[in-house]
Design an enzyme around this catalytic site. Structure first.
Site, PDB file in Angstrom:
ATOM      1  N   CYS A 104       0.871  -1.172   0.000  1.00 52.98           N
ATOM      2  CA  CYS A 104       0.000   0.000   0.000  1.00 52.98           C
ATOM      3  C   CYS A 104       0.911   1.226   0.000  1.00 52.98           C
ATOM      4  CB  CYS A 104      -0.997  -0.005   1.157  1.00 52.98           C
ATOM      5  SG  CYS A 104      -0.304   0.158   2.809  1.00 52.98           S
ATOM      6  N   CYS A 133      -1.999   1.600  -4.166  1.00 50.58           N
ATOM      7  CA  CYS A 133      -0.699   2.228  -4.421  1.00 50.58           C
ATOM      8  C   CYS A 133      -0.528   2.632  -5.879  1.00 50.58           C
ATOM      9  CB  CYS A 133       0.446   1.322  -3.967  1.00 50.58           C
ATOM     10  SG  CYS A 133       0.563  -0.248  -4.822  1.00 50.58           S
ATOM     11  N   CYS A 136       3.784  -0.143  -8.337  1.00 44.09           N
ATOM     12  CA  CYS A 136       4.255  -1.515  -8.226  1.00 44.09           C
ATOM     13  C   CYS A 136       4.717  -2.030  -9.589  1.00 44.09           C
ATOM     14  CB  CYS A 136       3.134  -2.393  -7.674  1.00 44.09           C
ATOM     15  SG  CYS A 136       3.690  -4.013  -7.186  1.00 44.09           S
TER      16      CYS A 136
END
Length: 141
Positions: A10, A84, A88
């Site tokens: 997150c 997020c 990523c």
């Protein structure tokens, strides 16, 4: 077969991902390697998240937010993102899930309990869907 590795990501690695990692560790034990990280980690775990997890008998107070690294993603079999965005990195052959969860930051204990309970259900379903991880039953609530 080696144990699967699950990475929870997150933004701040101070609430949602820490609670999810805490549940996965408690429910799966050593059957799954558990990691968590944040794209912009805070200095400390959200104290309301710590309190909510303590109610479940899970201590996350000693954890520290960690920064998300490319290696952490590369070394994981399953990557669970929680708000997020595009931070990523994506690698072929990995399983990615995006869990739409409210951010516990700035929320009261009642709201964080609701988020916590949602996370527990998702973690239980995750365990059931991982090879070799679902061979033992989870402890009762």
């Amino acid at each position: 077969m080696t144990r699967p590795t699950v990475l929870f990501v997150c933004v701040h690695n101070a609430g949602r991902s820490q609670m999810a990692a805490g549940y996965l560790q408690a429910l799966a034990g050593d059957r799954i390697d558990v990691r968590s990280a944040g794209s912009e980690p805070k200095d400390a775990i959200n104290p309301v998240a710590v309190a909510a997890m303590a109610e479940e008998g899970i201590d996350i107070a000693g954890n520290a937010p960690k920064v998300l690294t490319v290696d952490a993603v590369r070394e994981s079999d399953v990557v669970i993102t929680m708000g997020c965005g595009d931070a990523c990195p994506i690698f072929p052959g990995k399983r990615y899930e995006d869990w739409q969860l409210d951010d516990p930051a700035g929320q009261g204990l009642d709201d964080v309990r609701r988020i916590r309970d949602d996370i527990r259900g998702r973690v239980e379903r995750l365990i059931a869907g991982l090879p070799d991880a679902a061979t033992e039953t989870a402890p009762p609530r």
